[in-house]
Design an enzyme around this catalytic site. Structure first.
Site, PDB file in Angstrom:
ATOM      1  N   CYS A   2      -6.601   6.554 -10.345  1.00 52.26           N
ATOM      2  CA  CYS A   2      -7.364   6.634 -12.169  1.00 52.26           C
ATOM      3  C   CYS A   2      -8.044   5.474 -11.964  1.00 52.26           C
ATOM      4  CB  CYS A   2      -5.753   6.339 -13.342  1.00 52.26           C
ATOM      5  SG  CYS A   2      -4.724   7.776 -13.081  1.00 52.26           S
ATOM      6  N   ARG A  27     -10.529   5.672  -4.945  1.00 53.68           N
ATOM      7  CA  ARG A  27      -8.997   5.447  -5.817  1.00 53.68           C
ATOM      8  C   ARG A  27      -8.287   7.076  -5.458  1.00 53.68           C
ATOM      9  NH1 ARG A  27      -9.053   0.308  -9.210  1.00 53.68           N
ATOM     10  NH2 ARG A  27      -7.391   1.451 -10.814  1.00 53.68           N
ATOM     11  N   TRP A  75      -4.948  10.549 -11.502  1.00 57.99           N
ATOM     12  CA  TRP A  75      -4.575  10.729 -10.654  1.00 57.99           C
ATOM     13  C   TRP A  75      -2.729  11.291 -11.528  1.00 57.99           C
ATOM     14  CZ3 TRP A  75       0.705   9.183  -8.538  1.00 57.99           C
ATOM     15  CH2 TRP A  75       1.222   9.637  -7.324  1.00 57.99           C
ATOM     16  N   ASN A 101      -4.726   4.109 -17.820  1.00 64.15           N
ATOM     17  CA  ASN A 101      -3.891   4.548 -16.170  1.00 64.15           C
ATOM     18  C   ASN A 101      -2.189   3.782 -17.002  1.00 64.15           C
ATOM     19  OD1 ASN A 101      -6.195   5.254 -15.793  1.00 64.15           O
ATOM     20  ND2 ASN A 101      -6.876   2.857 -14.491  1.00 64.15           N
ATOM     21  N   GLY A 102      -1.245   4.435 -15.363  1.00 63.58           N
ATOM     22  CA  GLY A 102      -0.456   3.442 -15.811  1.00 63.58           C
ATOM     23  C   GLY A 102       0.750   4.881 -16.259  1.00 63.58           C
ATOM     24  N   GLU A 482       2.206   2.520  11.991  1.00 59.57           N
ATOM     25  CA  GLU A 482       0.986   2.419  11.289  1.00 59.57           C
ATOM     26  C   GLU A 482       0.280   3.498  12.064  1.00 59.57           C
ATOM     27  OE1 GLU A 482      -2.824   1.781   8.938  1.00 59.57           O
ATOM     28  OE2 GLU A 482      -0.327   1.910   8.473  1.00 59.57           O
ATOM     29  N   LYS A 486      -0.917   6.702   9.451  1.00 60.04           N
ATOM     30  CA  LYS A 486      -2.881   7.354   9.669  1.00 60.04           C
ATOM     31  C   LYS A 486      -3.322   8.710  10.026  1.00 60.04           C
ATOM     32  CE  LYS A 486      -4.876   3.240   7.908  1.00 60.04           C
ATOM     33  NZ  LYS A 486      -3.929   3.420   7.155  1.00 60.04           N
ATOM     34  N   GLU A 489      -1.713  10.719   6.707  1.00 64.67           N
ATOM     35  CA  GLU A 489      -2.353  10.016   5.399  1.00 64.67           C
ATOM     36  C   GLU A 489      -3.887  10.563   5.530  1.00 64.67           C
ATOM     37  OE1 GLU A 489      -2.439   6.086   3.971  1.00 64.67           O
ATOM     38  OE2 GLU A 489      -3.053   6.331   6.215  1.00 64.67           O
ATOM     39  N   HIS A 505      17.726   8.277  21.371  1.00 65.61           N
ATOM     40  CA  HIS A 505      19.134   8.152  20.170  1.00 65.61           C
ATOM     41  C   HIS A 505      18.588   9.404  19.481  1.00 65.61           C
ATOM     42  CE1 HIS A 505      21.035   4.935  21.372  1.00 65.61           C
ATOM     43  NE2 HIS A 505      19.793   4.085  21.988  1.00 65.61           N
ATOM     44  N   LYS A 611      -5.683   4.858  -3.722  1.00 63.68           N
ATOM     45  CA  LYS A 611      -6.121   3.390  -2.895  1.00 63.68           C
ATOM     46  C   LYS A 611      -5.554   2.005  -3.453  1.00 63.68           C
ATOM     47  CE  LYS A 611      -8.096   1.128  -0.324  1.00 63.68           C
ATOM     48  NZ  LYS A 611      -8.323   1.158   1.054  1.00 63.68           N
TER      49      LYS A 611
END
Length: 616
Positions: A2, A27, A75, A101-102, A482, A486, A489, A505, A611
């Site tokens: 946001c 963001r 968001w 925001n929040g 990672e 990526k 994402e 396994h 972000k």
């Protein structure tokens, strides 16, 4: 997550607010809105789901002349991402406007009470309740009304409010979510991020927990929610607008990948001395602690968590300190027992990650010494830590972290080596060898970037895949994790990272001719002694026997031994074992980036992501 922008002053507010929102698009958001009070005291509000361009189109040629206003990118948390739920929100009278925001955790109770008292709430959001609470408390003074409303609210928030009858006044407040005040000659700003207002001023006040800021064009007054005055210093930030521009690259993410050699050099500057010693003056307050502690608790989320997984190997090897590493969102609910006086390390790019912050506060309650590694030294996590080690990566605009990740690794390695020396575990000779290896990292990163044309070609085939597997052992295992993250994402291809020894396994059932398998496997002399590289080669043989398409990331010695098993081999320079995780991050980032570009996704603003994750 946001974005908030507010302005009061002599200039046209509309263009300033829209430009501020544009600088906050990184963001992550799913709707945008603006509220302006015009010269006649009338309120203009427009809200649109989707990209900011939708809002700009909606207000084109009809934005009123106004010298005060609020704007927001949302968001979605409470309520669907649509026009109705977009911010700003208003009270019953249409006099009060709020952006937020929040999360207001007791919003259901608040809404029920408001409805019972005759209020009409039109959205599904938690934010709208704040507008009506301010309405109930308003008696001619907006700041008093905001404070009264917030005394009833529970949760995390950064809010900005205005009343159309108070034509030059904005009120902002924060609790667990960042909010800054900007000051210039005859004008004042509110923003969730300095980047939104940096074009207009570099003089800012970073509001702290429970602060309420009362803004007029001529200045600001800060109090607590209880109304008691608070002194907050004006700081001058040294970021430039140029640092937030793309610098000729197609995307922020590609620019930030290519910035890593310089960012690493900056991160190591002053920490890697000419005497081949690690210098971390920030650790001075913790020297007695580091000599005696029995364990380290390391907590982070997402990419920062994978940096912590690498650091676990380093701490245990160089400082002989057992490390427990946890995902913050799980750790805080475990009620884990602590022995008082140990060290808890928190890693966060933004320094505002809600779950990490909540866990930090739990650790402090348990009498732990708190050290944070953040990219924003003015962030909440930094301010609430006993010791802060900034990563010095510079502004990172792309949502998927790249240079912040490698700078986190560099900072964690410096910390592990320093801890080893302080504890008397690491010899002078060993420290010198490690430092010399670190000095070479920026050069190795530059060499890794030369693989980009080869990776671009690979990515054209990867873009046709539905699933990709990543494998690694030792410190290469977190890099495999990672790499998979990526790819997920930014390309939206399903990918999973596994410890290579776990292949048999379960994951081996997935292997067929359509499955690309990325293997992160530096030759690693110490691993050879322990048989780790050979074991990874054995795993590659198992994949090859089942038709899997192997992409091997290794060094010249590894390529000589194993490249016959792979469809493609990305050869990185020979380097010390310890620093391979930092350098091997480059090819996995580039694989994800160019695969996503081939698929046409928005790499800087992937869908559903943000972000700075300031909700739990």
């Amino acid at each position: 997550m946001c974005g908030i922008v507010g302005y009061t002053g002599p200039r046209e507010a509309g263009p300033i607010l829209i430009a501020g929102l544009q600088r906050l698009e990184y963001r992550g958001y799913d709707s945008a809105g603006i509220a302006l009070v015009d010269e006649a005291g009338d309120l203009f509000v427009e809200k649109k789901a989707g990209k900011l361009a939708n809002l700009q189109t909606a207000i084109a040629d009809r934005t009123p002349h106004a010298v005060i206003g609020l704007a927001h990118t949302r968001w979605a948390t409470h309520g669907r991402p649509n026009d109705l739920n977009a911010h700003p929100h208003q009270d019953c009278t249409g006099e009060i406007t709020v952006i937020h925001n929040g999360i207001i955790e007791n919003f259901r109770e608040l809404r029920e009470g408001l409805v019972a008292r005759g209020h009409t709430l039109t959205s599904e959001t938690d934010t709208e309740a704040l507008a009506h609470l301010i309405e109930e408390a308003y008696d001619g003074d907006l700041a008093d009304a905001v404070r009264a409303a917030l005394r009833q609210a529970e949760g995390a928030y950064a809010i900005a409010a205005m009343h159309r009858g108070e034509g030059d006044r904005l009120v902002g407040a924060r609790q667990d979510v960042p909010l800054v005040v900007g000051l210039a000659d005859g004008e004042a700003f509110l923003a969730s991020d300095v980047a939104a207002i940096l074009a207009h001023t570099n003089r800012v006040i970073f509001l702290q927990e429970g602060d309420v800021a009362d803004l007029h064009p001529w200045g600001v007054t800060v109090t607590g929610v209880d109304g008691e005055p608070r002194e907050r210093p004006v700081q001058v930030v040294d970021w430039t607008l140029e640092a937030a521009e793309k610098g000729g690259y197609d995307t922020f993410m590609l620019k930030e990948i290519h910035e890593q050699p310089a960012a690493l050099a900056q991160s190591l500057l002053g920490r890697v001395g000419r005497d081949d010693r690690i210098g971390l003056a920030e650790l001075d307050p913790l020297l007695p602690v580091l000599r005696t502690i029995r364990r380290v608790e390391l907590v982070a989320c997402g990419t920062a968590y994978y940096a912590g997984l690498v650091a676990k190997y380093w701490f245990e090897r160089f400082a002989r300190l057992p490390v427990e590493i946890d995902v913050a969102s799980e750790f805080r609910y475990r009620e884990a027992p602590f022995s008082p006086g140990n060290l808890a390390v928190f890693v966060s790019q933004s320094g505002e990650t809600a779950d990490t912050l909540a866990t930090l506060r739990y650790a402090k309650e348990q009498k732990q010494h708190v050290l944070s590694i953040v990219n924003v030294p003015t962030s909440t996590i930094a301010r609430e830590s006993d010791v802060v080690i900034p990563t010095l990566a510079g502004p990172e605009i792309g949502v998927a972290s790249t240079k912040a990740f490698t700078c986190q690794l560099a900072a964690l390695l410096c910390l592990a080596i320093a801890a080893g020396r302080i504890r008397g575990v690491l010899s002078d000779k060993d420290e010198r060898n490690l430092v010399r290896a670190m000095i070479e990292v920026p050069r190795h990163l530059s060499e890794a970037l030369r693989l980009e044309p080869q990776i671009e070609a690979l990515a054209r085939d990867l873009a046709k895949s539905k699933d990709v597997l990543y494998l690694g052992r030792g410190t290469a295992y977190p890099i495999a994790l990672e790499g998979a993250l990526k790819l997920k994402e930014i390309s939206y291809i399903h990918a999973e990272g596994y410890a290579a020894g776990e292949l048999k396994h379960g994951p081996i059932a997935l292997i067929d001719e359509s499955m690309p398998v990325v293997v992160v496997a530096p030759f690693d002399k110490s691993s050879r002694r322990e048989g780790v590289f050979e074991k990874t080669v054995s795993n590659m043989q198992e994949v090859a026997a089942r038709g899997g398409k192997i992409i091997l990331i290794t060094d010249p010695k590894g390529a000589a031994e194993a490249s016959a098993l792979s469809l493609s081999t990305l050869v990185l320079p020979d380097m010390a074992n310890t620093v391979t995780p930092i350098v091997y991050a480059i090819p996995v980032q580039l694989i994800a980036y160019h695969t996503a570009v081939n698929m046409g996704t928005d790499v800087d603003q992937p869908r559903n992501l943000a972000k700075s994750v300031t909700v739990e």
